[in-house]
Every structure is written in structure tokens, then in C-alpha cells.
Design a protein around this motif. Structure first.
Motif, short mmCIF file in Angstrom:
data_model
loop_
_atom_site.label_atom_id
_atom_site.label_comp_id
_atom_site.label_asym_id
_atom_site.label_seq_id
_atom_site.Cartn_x
_atom_site.Cartn_y
_atom_site.Cartn_z
N PRO A 221 0.55 12.93 2.79
CA PRO A 221 0.24 14.32 3.12
C PRO A 221 1.49 15.19 2.97
O PRO A 221 2.61 14.70 3.01
N ALA A 222 1.25 16.48 2.80
CA ALA A 222 2.35 17.43 2.72
C ALA A 222 2.96 17.65 4.10
O ALA A 222 2.25 17.70 5.09
N GLN B 111 0.17 13.60 -3.89
CA GLN B 111 -1.27 13.84 -3.74
C GLN B 111 -2.11 13.24 -4.85
O GLN B 111 -3.29 13.55 -4.97
N ALA C 207 0.82 -1.21 0.00
CA ALA C 207 0.00 0.00 0.00
C ALA C 207 0.86 1.26 0.00
O ALA C 207 0.46 2.28 -0.54
N HIS C 208 2.01 1.18 0.61
CA HIS C 208 2.89 2.34 0.65
C HIS C 208 4.27 1.95 0.15
O HIS C 208 4.79 0.91 0.52
N PRO D 208 -9.43 5.90 -5.81
CA PRO D 208 -9.98 6.41 -4.55
C PRO D 208 -9.61 5.54 -3.36
O PRO D 208 -9.64 6.01 -2.22
N ASP D 209 -9.25 4.32 -3.61
CA ASP D 209 -8.86 3.46 -2.49
C ASP D 209 -7.37 3.55 -2.17
O ASP D 209 -6.91 3.00 -1.18
N ALA D 210 -6.63 4.23 -3.02
CA ALA D 210 -5.19 4.33 -2.78
C ALA D 210 -4.93 5.43 -1.77
O ALA D 210 -5.74 6.33 -1.59
N SER D 211 -3.82 5.33 -1.11
CA SER D 211 -3.48 6.34 -0.13
C SER D 211 -2.79 7.51 -0.82
O SER D 211 -2.40 7.42 -1.98
N LEU D 212 -2.66 8.59 -0.11
CA LEU D 212 -1.81 9.67 -0.58
C LEU D 212 -0.84 9.99 0.52
O LEU D 212 -1.00 9.57 1.66
N THR E 257 -4.60 11.07 -6.53
CA THR E 257 -5.68 10.24 -5.97
C THR E 257 -6.50 9.64 -7.09
O THR E 257 -7.72 9.70 -7.09
#
Lengths: 530, 461, 259
Positions: B379-380, B368, B341-342, B373-377, B370
Motif C-alpha cells: 500500500p501507499a 501496486q 510472498a514479500h 491476483p494472488d500476489a500481494s501489493l 497486481t
């Protein structure tokens, strides 16, 4: 140049104060936010969590400031009450406020929660209805980023989709954990209605936040910012022009001619005193700190209700080992709950109840006993795995009523490093709350039977849920309430108090979303007036 | 559909416009839309906060000033009055109907190789499939000498190759089709091929890696310095989603994935992958490989003699900063999540490039994209860290998970990257004086340099 | 007031509030940091793990020594006992220890499993617990494939809806995992509880076997009126002031846990 330091000064930088600040700053008003605590980036809270011994102490990762003590600092809160109950509450004094370590439940009250007196003959009514607040609930849910389903009966009374909503949640619910699937499977059969707990955790990327990945650390710090916290709104308010001043402890609101508030006095950590003037003042300093400031200033209290009517969701916790592996701890710390008892006719006799499934990784709760019992090596590891898999904890959120004798006051017998008083709390559980015990025991017995439970902690010890309400109570009558329906104090036209402390009824749900909705609504009022 | 209405209207009024009946064929318009997607026209010609698709006005900061994308809708303020031949000239030769020269921010050197069939389809789409807008984008004024657009004529003589690239109609998914896409519509080489002294692409280092503002466009040839260890599926997945096991698309590549590659047919992504694995390996501009120097667990927990300070962060090591802010997703050991996932940082291209730009930009702005929609992002972290903290963190990530040999990142480098200070060099900085002194050649080199410099977006507040 | 002044003042105040006696001088132990130190060998034998970081073992030693000056001599006694006992199974080794050595072993084991030494509180900052390790805290190892070490999920969103590793899930309705009205909703009202389970919930038994035995012996769960009367009486017992931070006692219910 203006005769004032700002159009509006907001005391408290938590999610509620930050929402008022954001509204005003975006409308071009000059805004100063006073915050007693310091700033702390999210990652630093995570590191503090990592490196502190007390992993189950939700305040531990946050600054311990001698000039702005939080609720767990020794001696700061002196509580008096019933013999079988210790009043404990948990809140922070840090930029962004206590939502830095909440579990992000974002409930709306039910329509009946606004008219408890007229529907059930107990407690009080609000001066506004559910319908009045509904548009601001929508705004609050969008600002916070709430995941939930509109297609659920949150009242548990077979009302279809309820309460009525003008807009869907901004995000769908997260997936249901296996443990909640098992609870749903067995307890629905018995007649219990399980609902998704709407939450301020992103279930998909939202507003620059990643989706929750199940770190199971909502309390005390979401490490990735998937969960909303007040510092996110605070940053937006500052970006919109609000002037945040940390390490500034407000201790007095000064009254001038005609009863208007003319200045706020605040003290810095070095003991120096300062003051600022503004057209409007907003006290948004948490349900215990807000009445403390009003009482220290002797303002807004012609009704003698400031600090009184203190409510929480004082309830019970049942932890047990099931006869099958459930594996709590996968996902966030809360996902589902039982809503049957939220709005039944029995509310006329005793507390309404909501049963919440805790979903913590339980190793810390079970390992110490096993080690002490003398288990070692593989036997110990096997026992940890077995028990961690079968652990479950269910808590009640129990409604309490506004009782004037339950109160908070400044405590001059204890002072912090800059000479400001501590808090004295008097809090007793009345018959209305205690009379929910037989109902709760019957329900817990059914849950226990469904899962062949072995008791770890029986549900007979009262504990708070740290939800502060009632202390700056809202009402139409200046003789028995502190603020009016707009959160404006009856006594001072230019003084607003925005905190969950204004709530006249406690209902059975976490009050923060209601507080944010009230804050956005108060912000709109301020923008119109200024 | 939104775009069908103008088609029907215009079909009825065919004779009034510059289009032939053949050009108004709805199938051709649809094909043109696909060409516009593959060419990523929207990246510069649609303002996300503006007045409609392709209505222009999107401002791109450059060291010389802001350049605004033109209105290319079928309106008099756009290209509504252009004939096909005028459109074709602009696309292939960088000259608009009033004979003014386009800045090479418009990648006409790549579009020059487009098949005529694609050019016609694109023309039909822009004339018929797009809502007209009368938006007048702000005037682009870069000041002397760069306002003197005719200097581009000389540069075009040197670097504009007008040959059409074959393969437009090759078999779906084939390397031939991929070569066509890479060299023309996708204009990969605009960023990924290094530039020579005159800012022309170095033909013998094709796709060997270049720079875009603060970002490095890595070597994407099929060798050890490039993406030789990526499978065709890895490449296609990266283009479709902006991520794979080797890295995440950031900066302009993220935008390209979001607006263009992710909307292309899978067969075209497969075609690009099929071609890229055959591109001759070029050395250099790739991730640095070698021994790593990751911290041990005792290193990333507080020092034995240390009492954790609950507020002050000045003494925190890069390893502990990493543990606090990054390890949750990327793993304390930099190996990413067990379910993919990451991304892992070990083996990650951005981590191991000699230039720290991509790593620092990613820390500051997050990742960022996306698309799923199920994937992560990510954050800044720009608001969460000081420059000094980013420098310590990035230095640790480079040496711990990239290669020990990578140089530490300095606080000044972070400041420059955060504030958009690009190393523009002496020539650009002195362009006006040089031009006045008669060194016209210098000016045309520099203006060509805009092709790479302007595609820089500021996302940091 | 200058920022520098603020900072100094704050630092001083912080230190005055939370400064805890620092560890004993490092030099005493620093040179022995290695897998062959007494503490490292004792840790390996007690946990049955040979890969524990020697630096963390030294931290355990320093913290326990700071807590109890006699710890080094207790450790010496413990390591003699462990290395003269037969076998290497941690359970067997531990069971063979004297009370004093067992107490030392318990302190070491708790440090490794729980990741801290001393005591901690959930509701007060007045605790003396000291951090040892989190990433190596052994209590998370037996469950590492199923649940995260909190704050360090190793997976992506929504992984939690799957059946956990190693679990044979009972059959469930197709829509069991669906939230809202399209999911499972009750068709009846909750029943009156079984008296034995109710008896348990009233705190009189921790297992259903014990509860049934009590009922068979003539015991009965309290009626609602009796529950209310008992609750009100408990409130009055000896009302007085407490201070936040007093931990709720649950010894009454925890006793049954150590069966």
C-alpha cells in the motif's frame, strides 16, 4: 456567500459519518465533519499495539483523550443491570471511528430481520424492507470492499443462495483455514450449516489495499490495511473537499424557529466553545454517543425514545481444547460460522443465534495458566505448543429485542476534562434472550462431543459483542420512534441521525454494513435536498 | 473478438484504403498486435481514463509542460491517412507526414532498428486491428524554444542510428532474438543507458543505468554493479510479474511490465534474459554493497527509559518507524517473508542504490502491480507519513538493509521527490535565455533531454 | 487559540491522565547491562535460553524493581539459589526453589514469556501492566513455525488453508475447503445432545470423564425449564451497579483447568 458555515455538518468521522460526508462532498456540497478525537495513522496504532502490555485490549493502541474518553476509560460508562452480567462495550473516539479496530464482518440482515414483529410476533418491524435496502447494501459492499460468496445460504434454512442479491460480492472469499475445514468436516455431519463470514478484508488487491496475509491482528489494528477501516473513507471524503475538524466535541444542537436545528456547539480540549451553522445536520456519533448528544441538547425526543431500546448481541463464549490439533490463529480472526439458528420458528420464543468461530492465535490465552501451574523449560514450551494447537473458541451472536427500559443517558455525576458528562447505561437481559440458553447448551454439547472437548471456559457467562443498536430507533410512528425510514428525525426536518443505533431489530449479525448502507442512502437523500 | 470486426470490414473494402491485400492478412495483423505489445505503444498512446485504445490524450508532465500522446488509431484524426512509408518514416526517423519532428519522448531512436517485417505487421495492426477514434488529444505546447521542433533535426544527425538490428526472426528464446527485442521494441536503453553531455546515449555504457524522473533505472548489465547475480529465470520472472527475489518493478518499469512484458510470450522474456546475461559488464550506477547496520530487537522496541506516546511521533527513530509500518511484511530483520510472498530488503536493488529515488517513491506510492491476483501489493504510505518520517525511515532502511555507507536521506529530498521536483540542472532552467542568446545547441540538447525527463508520472495526491 | 497552545494543553492533560511512575533511576543498573548480570544469568537459567538480549533483561529488572522495591534483594537470593542448585534443567531448578525464590522466578519468567510485567485488562484502561518485549516474548516461540506473532505474519495470502506443519490431517471430503453451496452442507438436523456433554456445557464438569462419572453417580443435566429458572434467579441475585472495566469472573470454569 452562504448564510451558513456549511451545507451539511456531520458529527462523527467514523465509517458511517464518513460515508455521508463522501456522498455529499462528491456531489459538490460543502461539508464539515466534527470529530471529538484525533487523527492517528495506521502504523502508529500498530506501534502502540506493539509497545503496550495489554495485547488483548482492543482500545489500548488508540489515543486516551481526557476530553473524549472512550468506553474503556475508567468511570466513563456507569452500568446498571443484572447480577450475572457486566455491561461492557468497546468503542473508540478517533478519526475513522471504531472500525479502526473491528473484525470487519460485513453481513446483510435477512429479509425476516426487517419484519420480526409480523413474522414472529416479537420485537418490532422496520419501516423499510430488505428489498428497499438491497441496492444500498450493494453500494456499501463495494465501498468497503467485501469478500464473500453469493452462492451460500446465509440463513441456514435450505433456501439456496440467500438472501437474494442483485450483485455478487466485489471479491471472492479468502481460502478456508484448516481449523474451519475440521469444523466443517465434523459439524456438517451432525447437521450444522457452516457459512463463510463475509468480511471487509481484501482477499485480493482492492482499491489500493493488499490482500490479507493473516497477521491475525484485525483487532486491534490491521497492520497492512488489507482490512477496511473508516479512516479510508474519511480520507476519500477529505480528498473530495470535506473539512475535517478533529478535537472538536459536539455537545449541543441548537433549535430555532419551526423546530429546525440552527447550530451545533462544540468544545475544544482547552475548554473553549465554538459553534457552526448549516442547512442540514447529521449525527453519526456511534450508538451510545449519538443519543447522548440528542439528550444533552433535548432534541428529537418527543417520543421519549432517544437512548432507549438499547440492544447488543449479548451472548456466550465457549473455549475448549479439542482432541486433535486445529491451529486457530492461521488467517484472520474470523472466517466461518454456524447459521442454522439464525431464522428458525423458535425466534417466536427466544433469541435467534449465530455461532461464530474465533480464530485468534491463542498463546496469550493459554500461556499464563501453564506458567502459573509451574511448568518450566521444555515442558512449558511443549505444553504451550500442544494447547495452542488444540485451542478453539466459539461465541454466540444472540438476538436481543428493543426494550425501552434498556437505555443510555448522560451521567452528570461524572465529567470529563472539559466538563461534559459520562454515560449511564441500564441494561438487563430479558426472558427472550435468556431462553436461548437451553438451545445454546444443546448445540455447544454437540460441538464439544464432536471434538472431544476439554472445557476451558463453559458457555454460561453472558458477554456483549459491542454491537450497539436501537438507541435512536427507526419507525413510521413519531410517537414511538426517533427517526423515519430515511434516518431523518421525526421532530426536526433538517436533523438526521445515522448510526447503527437506528436499527429497530438486532438480528444475529454485526450491524456495521447495515449502518453503512443506511448512511449511503441518507447521503443520497441529503444530496437530493441540498 | 473486439478487433476482428474492423478486420472483416476492411478486408471487404480493401481497395479503398492505403493497404495492400498482403498487409490485410489477419495473421499479419495478429503479429502486429504482438509487436505493439512488445513496443509498449499503449503506455503513451492509450489514456487509461480516455477514449479508447491508442486514441491518445494521455498527458505526461514534464518540467516544460505537459506532453500528450498522439491518436494513432486508423482515423483521420489519427494515422488513418498515413501510407506505410509515412508510418515507417515516423517510426524510424521521428518525422511525421507533415514533416514536423516528433519529440524524443517517442523512442524512435530504438524503433529505427526494427525489422521491416515487424514494422509492416505493426502498421497492419494499427490500421486494421484497432478501433478508429476521432479523439483529438490536447495540443502539446512546451513554449519557446522547445516549440520549435526543427531543432530536433540537428540532434537526429548526431544520435539517430538507422541500422536495422538483426535477430528479429532468430530462434525463439535465443540471445539473438533477445538482443533484437532489447535494442528495438523493448527500448530498454532509453532509460537504462546513461546519457552524455548532449543527451545522447553513451554507447560504451550500454545498459549501464540511467534516470527517469524521480526514478533510477538501474544498471542491468551482467556485472557486479548490474544484475550479474540474477539468473535467467530471475530476469524472466521479473519481466513477467514485476517481482523476484531481488526487487519489485516500480514507476515506469512497473508500467512497462504491466502493459508490455507481462503480455509478451514467455519465449521472448527468456530471449531477453538470455541476451542480458551476456551484456558486457559496465561499472557504476548499481547498488552499493558493503557492511550493513541493522537494528537489534532491543533497539526497535521502545527505549528503556521511554514511555510510549500514543499520539506524538516526533521522537521515533527510523528503526521504530520501520518496525511499525514495514516489518509486518518485510520482517523486522529486513529478510522478507519465509515463503517469499514479500520481498527481502536485504539485497534489494532499490534499497541500496546511491540515489534514494526508487526507495522513497516506493514508500510514498507503494508497489501496486497486481498482475497476479494472488500476489500481494504494497500500500501507499504517502498519506501516512510526513516528509521527515519518510526521511528517517528511508535512511534506516538504506543503512540497515542496504549498506552502512549509504548517505542518509534528507527531508528536503523527500519533499522534492514527493512533489515531483526533478533536478533539471542549469542548462534546462536557463534554456530560454540561452536560446535567445543564440546557443541553439543548448536547446537541442535540452529538448532531447525530454526523452528521459517526461516519463514521469505523478501518483501522489 | 494557537496550535501551540492546543498541543501544550493536550500534552499536559495526557500526562495527568496516563503518567505512570517512571522507572527507577537507570544509573543503578545501567552499568551492569551485560550477559553476566544477575538478571541476565537468572533469565537464562529459568528459561533454558542463552540468547536473551541483555538489554531486555535489564528492562525486566527495572520494571520489577519499580513494582517491588525489594526485587533486587529477591533477585540476589534467587541467583544464589539457582547457582548453587545442581543441574541446569529449568524445570528441575525451579522445582528446587523456596517459595520466596519461586515467586521471584515466576515474575521473571512471566515477563519473558508474556512480554509484560504487572496486570493487564481486556476491558479497561486502568491497568498497571508494563511492556517488556513483544518480538522476544517467549510464549510465541514454541508455535512460531505454525502461527504468527500477531501483526507479524511471515507469509503470504491464503497460506492458512494448508494442513499446518506437523499435523496428520484426518481424511476429509474433497470439497471440504469450498465455501458456499458447492461445499459441504448438512443433510440432517442437529441431534439431541448426549447428556454427559450437555452436563459439561452447563458448567458441572470440565472433562467428559468427570461428567460421565457424575451421571453414573445419579447426577443429571438440567432440563430447559430448570436452565431458564436458574438463569432468571441469577439475574436477580443481588442486582446493582457496576462500572465498566470490572473484569468478568470465570473462576468457576477455570478451576477445572488446572488439573
Amino acid at each position: 456567500m452562504s448564510d451558513y458555515d456549511a451545507d451539511v455538518i456531520i458529527i462523527g468521522s467514523g465509517t458511517i459519518g464518513s460515508h455521508v460526508a463522501l456522498q455529499c462532498a462528491q456531489a459538490g456540497k460543502s461539508v464539515i465533519i466534527l470529530e471529538a478525537g484525533t487523527k492517528l495513522p495506521r502504523w502508529k496504532a500498530v506501534q502502540n499495539f506493539h509497545e503496550d502490555a495489554a495485547k488483548r485490549n482492543w482500545n489500548a493502541p488508540y489515543p486516551r483523550l481526557p476530553w473524549a474518553p472512550h468506553s474503556y476509560m475508567e468511570g466513563y460508562i456507569e452500568a446498571t443491570g443484572d447480577a450475572d452480567f457486566d455491561y461492557v462495550t468497546s468503542y473508540l473516539r478517533v478519526a475513522g471511528g471504531t472500525t479502526r479496530h473491528w473484525a470487519a464482518a460485513c453481513w446483510r440482515l435477512l429479509p425476516n430481520d426487517f419484519k420480526l414483529k409480523s413474522t414472529y410476533g416479537v420485537g418490532r418491524d422496520w419501516p423499510i424492507s430488505y428489498d428497499d435496502l438491497e441496492p444500498w447494501y450493494v453500494k456499501a459492499e463495494r465501498s468497503v470492499g467485501v469478500s464473500g460468496t453469493a452462492q451460500d445460504d446465509q440463513s441456514g434454512q435450505n433456501r439456496g443462495a440467500y438472501p437474494p442479491r442483485s450483485q455478487d460480492y466485489p471479491m471472492p472469499p479468502e481460502a478456508m483455514p484448516y481449523s474451519v475445514q475440521r469444523m466443517t468436516s465434523k459439524l456438517t455431519d451432525m447437521g450444522y450449516s457452516i457459512a463463510h463470514e463475509p468480511c471487509g478484508r481484501a482477499s485480493r488487491p482492492y482499491d489500493g489495499r493488499p490482500a490479507c496475509i493473516g497477521n491475525n491482528n484485525c483487532e486491534p489494528a490491521c497492520p497492512i490495511g488489507a482490512m477496511y477501516s473508516g479512516d479510508m473513507t474519511l480520507e476519500k471524503a477529505v480528498a473530495a473537499g470535506a473539512d475535517l475538524r478533529t478535537e472538536s466535541v459536539a455537545f449541543k444542537l441548537e433549535t430555532g424557529e419551526g423546530g429546525a436545528i440552527t447550530a451545533v456547539h462544540f468544545r475544544k480540549p482547552d475548554g473553549s466553545d465554538h459553534q457552526l451553522t448549516a442547512r442540514r445536520f447529521v449525527v453519526a456519533s456511534h450508538g451510545l454517543e449519538s443519543p447522548k448528544l440528542l439528550l444533552m441538547s433535548d432534541v428529537a425526543n418527543s417520543s421519549d425514545q432517544v437512548g432507549r431500546n438499547l440492544m447488543d448481541h449479548t451472548g456466550l463464549t465457549f473455549s475448549f481444547l479439542a482432541d486433535e490439533p486445529l491451529w486457530t490463529g492461521r488467517g484472520s480472526v474470523q472466517h466461518g460460522c454456524i447459521v442454522n439458528r439464525r431464522d428458525e420458528p423458535s425466534r417466536a420464543q427466544h433469541s435467534a443465534i449465530r455461532y461464530s468461530f474465533r480464530n485468534l492465535v491463542p498463546n496469550l490465552d493459554i500461556a499464563p495458566d501453564l506458567i502459573e501451574q509451574g511448568l518450566r523449560g521444555e515442558a512449558l514450551d511443549d505444553a504451550i505448543r500442544d494447547r495452542a494447537g488444540r485451542y478453539m473458541q466459539i461465541s454466540t451472536m444472540s438476538e436481543t429485542l428493543a426494550i425501552p427500559t434498556n437505555r443510555v443517558q448522560p451521567n452528570p455525576d461524572w465529567t470529563d476534562s472539559i466538563g461534559l458528562p459520562g454515560l449511564k447505561v441500564t441494561y438487563r437481559l430479558d426472558r427472550y434472550v435468556r431462553a436461548m440458553l437451553p438451545q445454546a447448551q444443546r448445540d455447544f454439547a454437540n460441538f464439544a462431543q464432536a471434538f472431544g472437548a476439554e472445557v476451558l471456559t463453559a458457555p454460561n457467562q453472558w458477554r456483549n459483542q459491542f454491537h450497539i443498536m436501537g438507541t435512536c430507533i427507526m419507525g413510521d410512528d413519531p410517537a414511538d420512534s426517533v427517526v423515519d425510514k430515511d434516518c431523518r428525525t421525526h421532530d426536526h426536518d433538517n436533523l438526521f441521525v445515522v448510526t447503527t443505533g437506528v436499527m429497530p431489530t438486532s438480528a444475529t449479525v454485526n450491524p456495521t454494513l447495515t449502518g453503512i448502507a443506511l448512511a449511503i442512502r441518507a447521503g443520497d437523500t441529503l444530496v437530493k435536498e441540498l | 473478438m473486439k478487433h476482428m470486426r474492423p478486420i472483416l470490414v476492411l478486408l471487404a473494402a480493401l481497395c479503398a484504403g492505403p493497404l495492400s491485400a498482403q498487409q490485410a492478412d489477419p495473421a499479419l495483423v495478429a503479429a502486429g498486435k504482438a509487436v505493439a505489445v512488445a513496443g509498449d505503444c499503449a503506455a503513451c498512446h492509450t489514456n487509461p481514463e480516455g477514449k479508447g485504445d491508442f486514441a491518445g490524450g494521455y498527458g505526461v508532465d514534464s518540467p516544460l509542460g505537459t506532453i500528450y500522446g498522439a491518436n494513432i488509431t486508423p482515423s483521420p484524426q489519427g494515422i488513418g491517412d498515413w501510407s506505410f512509408d509515412q508510418f515507417d518514416t515516423a517510426m524510424r526517423k521521428g518525422r511525421a507526414p507533415d514533416l514536423h519532428f516528433l519529440y524524443p519522448a517517442m523512442p524512435y531512436t530504438a524503433y529505427a532498428g526494427m525489422a521491416e517485417s515487424d514494422m509492416k505487421a505493426l502498421y497492419s495492426y494499427l490500421q486494421l486491428g484497432v478501433d478508429p477514434s476521432d479523439n483529438v488529444p490536447p495540443h502539446t505546447d512546451l513554449g519557446f524554444p522547445f516549440s520549435f521542433r526543427a531543432i530536433m533535426a540537428g540532434w537526429n544527425l548526431l544520435f539517430l542510428n538507422g541500422d536495422v538490428v538483426a535477430g528479429a526472426n532468430a530462434e525463439a528464446g535465443s540471445a539473438a532474438r533477445g538482443e533484437y527485442l532489447v535494442k528495438t521494441l523493448a527500448h530498454c536503453s532509453t532509460c537504462h543507458t546513461p546519457r552524455n553531455a548532449l543527451m545522447g546515449e553513451e554507447s560504451d555504457s550500454f545498459l549501464g543505468g540511467g534516470a527517469v524522473g524521480e526514478w533510477i533505472a538501474p544498471n542491468i548489465t551482467a556485472g557486479p554493479d548490474g544484475i550479474g547475480d540474477w539468473s535467467r529465470d530471475d530476469i524472466a520472472r521479473f519481466l513477467a510479474t514485476g517481482r523476484n527475489a531481488h526487487g519489485v518493478a516500480g514507476g515506469e518499469m512497473g508500467t512497462a511490465v504491466e502493459r508490455s512484458f507481462s503480455k509478451m510470450p514467455r519465449s521472448d522474456l527468456d530471449a531477453i534474459a538470455a541476451y542480458l546475461v551476456s551484456v558486457p559488464a559496465v561499472a557504476g550506477n548499481g547498488p552499493v554493497r558493503g557492511a550493513r547496520d541493522p537494528a537489534s530487537i532491543p533497539d526497535i522496541e521502545p527505549p528503556l527509559s521511554g514511555l510510549n506516546d500514543y499520539i506524538d511521533t516526533t521522537d521515533m527513530s527510523g528503526a521504530r518507524l520501520y518496525q511499525a509500518a514495514c516489518a509486518t511484511c518485510h520482517g523486522w530483520d529486513g529478510m522478507g517473508s519465509v515463503d517469499g510472498a514479500h520481498p527481502a530488503l536485504v539485497g534489494n536493488t532499490a534499497v541500496a542504490l546511491d540515489d534514494p529515488g526508487n526507495l522513497v517513491m516506493t514508500i510514498l506510492n507503494g508497489a501496486q502491480l497486481t498482475l497476479d491476483p494472488d500476489a500481494s501489493l504494497m500500500p501507499a504510505f504517502g498519506d501516512q507519513f510526513t516528509d521527515a518520517e519518510v526521511a528517517k525511515l528511508a535512511s534506516y532502511v538504506r543503512t540497515g538493509f542496504g549498506a552502512k555507507a549509504l548517505a542518509p536521506v534528507t527531508q528536503a529530498q523527500v519533499w522534492n521527490i514527493r512533489n515531483g521536483v526533478v533536478q533539471t540542472g542549469w542548462l534546462l532552467a536557463n534554456a530560454k535565455a540561452l536560446t535567445i542568446a543564440g546557443l541553439g545547441l543548448g536547446a537541442l540538447i535540452l529538448i532531447a533531454g525530454l526523452a528521459v525527463l517526461i516519463r514521469r508520472r505523478r501518483r501522489i495526491r | 487559540m494557537s496550535p501551540a497552545h492546543t498541543r501544550l494543553s493536550r500534552r499536559q492533560l495526557l500526562v495527568s491522565l496516563i503518567a505512570i511512575p517512571l522507572f527507577s533511576p537507570r544509573s543503578v543498573f545501567a552499568q551492569t547491562a551485560g550477559t553476566d548480570s544477575d538478571i541476565a544469568r537468572a533469565s537464562a537459567l529459568l528459561t533454558g535460553r542463552s540468547t536473551l538480549a541483555p538489554e531486555t533483561a535489564m528492562r525486566v529488572q527495572e520494571l520489577l524493581s519499580a513494582q517491588d522495591a525489594a526485587f533486587p534483594s529477591h533477585l540476589a537470593s534467587l541467583i544464589r539459589a539457582l547457582e548453587t542448585a545442581s543441574g541446569t534443567d529449568p524445570q528441575t531448578l525451579s522445582d528446587s526453589l523456596s517459595d520466596t525464590d519461586a515467586a521471584t522466578a515466576l515474575a521473571i519468567l512471566e515477563a519473558w514469556y508474556l512480554g509484560y510485567v504487572g496486570s493487564v485488562s481486556t476491558s479497561s484502561m486502568d491497568y498497571d501492566g508494563k511492556f517488556v518485549t513483544y518480538l522476544q516474548a517467549l510464549m510465541f516461540e514454541p508455535t512460531g513455525d505454525v502461527t504468527p506473532r500477531p501483526a507479524y505474519s511471515k507469509r503470504g495470502a491464503n497460506y492458512w488453508s494448508a494442513v499446518p506443519e506437523g499435523v496428520a490431517a484426518p481424511a476429509m471430503a474433497d470439497n471440504v475447503a469450498t465455501w458456499g453451496l458447492a461445499g459441504l452442507k448438512p443433510t440432517t438436523s442437529p441431534p439431541d445432545p448426549d447428556p454427559a456433554w450437555l452436563y459439561m456445557m452447563q458448567g458441572y464438569a470440565t472433562t467428559i470423564t468427570a461428567a460421565r462419572a457424575a451421571l453414573a453417580g445419579g447426577a443429571a443435566p438440567l432440563t430447559s425449564d430448570e436452565v431458564n429458572a436458574k438463569s432468571l434467579a441469577a439475574a436477580q441475585a443481588s442486582a446493582g451497579a457496576q462500572t465498566t472495566g470490572a473484569q468478568t469472573s470465570d473462576s468457576e470454569t477455570r478451576e477445572g483447568d488446572s488439573k
